[in-house]
Design a protein around this motif. Structure first.
Motif, PDB file in Angstrom:
ATOM      1  N   ILE A   1       0.838  -1.199   0.000  1.00  0.00           N
ATOM      2  CA  ILE A   1       0.000   0.000   0.000  1.00  0.00           C
ATOM      3  C   ILE A   1       0.879   1.257   0.000  1.00  0.00           C
ATOM      4  N   ILE A   2       1.896   1.261   0.841  1.00  0.00           N
ATOM      5  CA  ILE A   2       2.793   2.426   0.911  1.00  0.00           C
ATOM      6  C   ILE A   2       3.484   2.642  -0.431  1.00  0.00           C
ATOM      7  N   GLU A   3       3.965   1.574  -1.049  1.00  0.00           N
ATOM      8  CA  GLU A   3       4.631   1.708  -2.348  1.00  0.00           C
ATOM      9  C   GLU A   3       3.668   2.204  -3.421  1.00  0.00           C
ATOM     10  N   ALA A   4       2.408   1.751  -3.374  1.00  0.00           N
ATOM     11  CA  ALA A   4       1.414   2.227  -4.341  1.00  0.00           C
ATOM     12  C   ALA A   4       1.177   3.728  -4.157  1.00  0.00           C
ATOM     13  N   ALA A   5       1.070   4.165  -2.914  1.00  0.00           N
ATOM     14  CA  ALA A   5       0.865   5.593  -2.642  1.00  0.00           C
ATOM     15  C   ALA A   5       2.077   6.407  -3.082  1.00  0.00           C
ATOM     16  N   GLN A   6       3.269   5.892  -2.823  1.00  0.00           N
ATOM     17  CA  GLN A   6       4.486   6.605  -3.237  1.00  0.00           C
ATOM     18  C   GLN A   6       4.548   6.734  -4.757  1.00  0.00           C
ATOM     19  N   SER A   7       4.141   5.698  -5.468  1.00  0.00           N
ATOM     20  CA  SER A   7       4.181   5.781  -6.932  1.00  0.00           C
ATOM     21  C   SER A   7       3.171   6.802  -7.441  1.00  0.00           C
ATOM     22  N   LEU A   8       2.005   6.899  -6.795  1.00  0.00           N
ATOM     23  CA  LEU A   8       1.034   7.922  -7.189  1.00  0.00           C
ATOM     24  C   LEU A   8       1.579   9.324  -6.924  1.00  0.00           C
TER      25      LEU A   8
ATOM     26  N   GLU B   1       3.994  10.423  -9.487  1.00  0.00           N
ATOM     27  CA  GLU B   1       3.328  10.798 -10.737  1.00  0.00           C
ATOM     28  C   GLU B   1       2.608  12.137 -10.625  1.00  0.00           C
ATOM     29  N   GLY B   2       2.651  12.737  -9.427  1.00  0.00           N
ATOM     30  CA  GLY B   2       2.046  14.050  -9.261  1.00  0.00           C
ATOM     31  C   GLY B   2       0.663  14.040  -8.655  1.00  0.00           C
ATOM     32  N   ASP B   3       0.187  12.908  -8.149  1.00  0.00           N
ATOM     33  CA  ASP B   3      -1.132  12.847  -7.520  1.00  0.00           C
ATOM     34  C   ASP B   3      -0.974  13.097  -6.022  1.00  0.00           C
ATOM     35  N   GLY B   4      -1.085  14.350  -5.612  1.00  0.00           N
ATOM     36  CA  GLY B   4      -0.903  14.712  -4.210  1.00  0.00           C
ATOM     37  C   GLY B   4      -2.093  14.428  -3.330  1.00  0.00           C
ATOM     38  N   THR B   5      -3.197  13.964  -3.904  1.00  0.00           N
ATOM     39  CA  THR B   5      -4.393  13.755  -3.096  1.00  0.00           C
ATOM     40  C   THR B   5      -4.377  12.429  -2.357  1.00  0.00           C
ATOM     41  N   LEU B   6      -3.777  11.430  -2.901  1.00  0.00           N
ATOM     42  CA  LEU B   6      -3.727  10.096  -2.292  1.00  0.00           C
ATOM     43  C   LEU B   6      -5.090   9.631  -1.791  1.00  0.00           C
ATOM     44  N   SER B   7      -6.050   9.604  -2.681  1.00  0.00           N
ATOM     45  CA  SER B   7      -7.370   9.115  -2.277  1.00  0.00           C
ATOM     46  C   SER B   7      -7.281   7.623  -1.970  1.00  0.00           C
TER      47      SER B   7
ATOM     48  N   ARG C   1      -9.344   5.328  -2.730  1.00  0.00           N
ATOM     49  CA  ARG C   1      -9.673   4.529  -3.919  1.00  0.00           C
ATOM     50  C   ARG C   1      -8.493   4.420  -4.884  1.00  0.00           C
ATOM     51  N   SER C   2      -7.805   5.544  -5.128  1.00  0.00           N
ATOM     52  CA  SER C   2      -6.699   5.490  -6.088  1.00  0.00           C
ATOM     53  C   SER C   2      -5.549   4.641  -5.559  1.00  0.00           C
ATOM     54  N   VAL C   3      -5.251   4.757  -4.266  1.00  0.00           N
ATOM     55  CA  VAL C   3      -4.162   3.965  -3.685  1.00  0.00           C
ATOM     56  C   VAL C   3      -4.545   2.491  -3.668  1.00  0.00           C
TER      57      VAL C   3
ATOM     58  N   ALA D   1      -2.652  -0.521  -5.628  1.00  0.00           N
ATOM     59  CA  ALA D   1      -2.107  -1.658  -4.880  1.00  0.00           C
ATOM     60  C   ALA D   1      -2.803  -2.970  -5.236  1.00  0.00           C
ATOM     61  N   GLY D   2      -3.891  -2.885  -6.013  1.00  0.00           N
ATOM     62  CA  GLY D   2      -4.628  -4.091  -6.381  1.00  0.00           C
ATOM     63  C   GLY D   2      -5.435  -4.651  -5.227  1.00  0.00           C
ATOM     64  N   LEU D   3      -5.913  -3.764  -4.350  1.00  0.00           N
ATOM     65  CA  LEU D   3      -6.678  -4.166  -3.169  1.00  0.00           C
ATOM     66  C   LEU D   3      -8.002  -3.421  -3.125  1.00  0.00           C
ATOM     67  N   GLY D   4      -8.892  -3.905  -2.301  1.00  0.00           N
ATOM     68  CA  GLY D   4     -10.134  -3.182  -2.068  1.00  0.00           C
ATOM     69  C   GLY D   4      -9.920  -2.084  -1.044  1.00  0.00           C
ATOM     70  N   ALA D   5     -10.786  -1.089  -1.071  1.00  0.00           N
ATOM     71  CA  ALA D   5     -10.689   0.030  -0.127  1.00  0.00           C
ATOM     72  C   ALA D   5     -10.798  -0.451   1.319  1.00  0.00           C
ATOM     73  N   SER D   6     -11.613  -1.462   1.571  1.00  0.00           N
ATOM     74  CA  SER D   6     -11.762  -1.954   2.948  1.00  0.00           C
ATOM     75  C   SER D   6     -10.470  -2.604   3.442  1.00  0.00           C
ATOM     76  N   THR D   7      -9.727  -3.250   2.562  1.00  0.00           N
ATOM     77  CA  THR D   7      -8.438  -3.823   2.959  1.00  0.00           C
ATOM     78  C   THR D   7      -7.456  -2.707   3.294  1.00  0.00           C
ATOM     79  N   LEU D   8      -7.431  -1.666   2.480  1.00  0.00           N
ATOM     80  CA  LEU D   8      -6.563  -0.536   2.768  1.00  0.00           C
ATOM     81  C   LEU D   8      -6.931   0.073   4.119  1.00  0.00           C
ATOM     82  N   ARG D   9      -8.221   0.238   4.391  1.00  0.00           N
ATOM     83  CA  ARG D   9      -8.678   0.809   5.663  1.00  0.00           C
ATOM     84  C   ARG D   9      -8.303  -0.079   6.858  1.00  0.00           C
TER      85      ARG D   9
END
Length: 193
Positions: free
Chosen positions: A8-15, A18-24, A26-28, A32-40
């Motif tokens: 998850i951290i690596e997915a957020a870092q890659s976003l 790429e210039g996506d400062g929002t880190l939503s 859903r996007s992370v 990461a290839g995961l559901g939002a509930s798994t991230l939460r």
């Protein structure tokens, strides 16, 4: 599974790269290839996610260099450590656009959470490392009287001032002046021989 947290951290870092400062969430999660509930599950709030991402980035940026090498004078070792906390100097003596943007985000009411979280994570890491450096110098017997926390806060305030000076092109100190200011601050927290 600890690997999911890293994923998850690596997915957020890659976003972010790429210039996506929002880190939503859903996007992370999607990256990461995961559901939002798994991230939460791993990061219950967006702030928790921001903090983990910026902490992971800061961990690789701050080094202890030669702070433990007693063959090098204490002031040189401490300067070497503190200088890494400064933003890079622009070669053409212009303002540093990335630092201006970050400072503007932090200071602007209602600015992006990512900027404040990044600054907070960097400040926390800098304080932790600075405290460690000064504790080592205290054990060595070269730190002046006073609290390690007070000395750390003082040195980091000086570093912050030099950082702001580098970010804006008004009345900027030249590199020799910066070094003189930093050396004066360092001498004030070390015992004089």
């Amino acid at each position: 599974m600890g690997d999911r947290r890293t994923q998850i951290i690596e997915a957020a870092q890659s976003l972010l790269a790429e210039g996506d400062g929002t880190l939503s969430v859903r996007s992370v999660a999607a990256r990461a290839g995961l559901g939002a509930s798994t991230l939460r599950h791993y990061f219950p709030t967006q702030r928790d996610l921001f903090r983990a991402v910026f902490d992971a980035g800061a961990d690789g940026l701050i080094s202890d260099f030669r702070i433990r090498d007693r063959s090098v004078p204490a002031d040189e070792r401490l300067r070497e450590c503190l200088e890494q906390l400064l933003p890079p100097l622009q070669s053409d003596d212009s303002s540093n656009p990335s630092w201006i943007i970050l400072l503007a985000d932090i200071l602007r009411p209602g600015g992006p959470e990512a900027g404040r979280t990044a600054w907070g994570a960097a400040a926390t890491r800098a304080r932790e490392r600075g405290t460690t450096w000064l504790e080592l110098l205290r054990e060595e017997g070269v730190l002046a009287e006073g609290s390690v926390r007070g000395h750390t806060d003082f040195l980091l305030t000086v570093v912050d001032g030099i950082s702001v000076s580098r970010a804006v092109p008004f009345e900027r100190l030249d590199p020799d002046q910066e070094r003189g200011v930093l050396d004066t601050a360092i001498r004030s927290v070390l015992r004089t021989p």
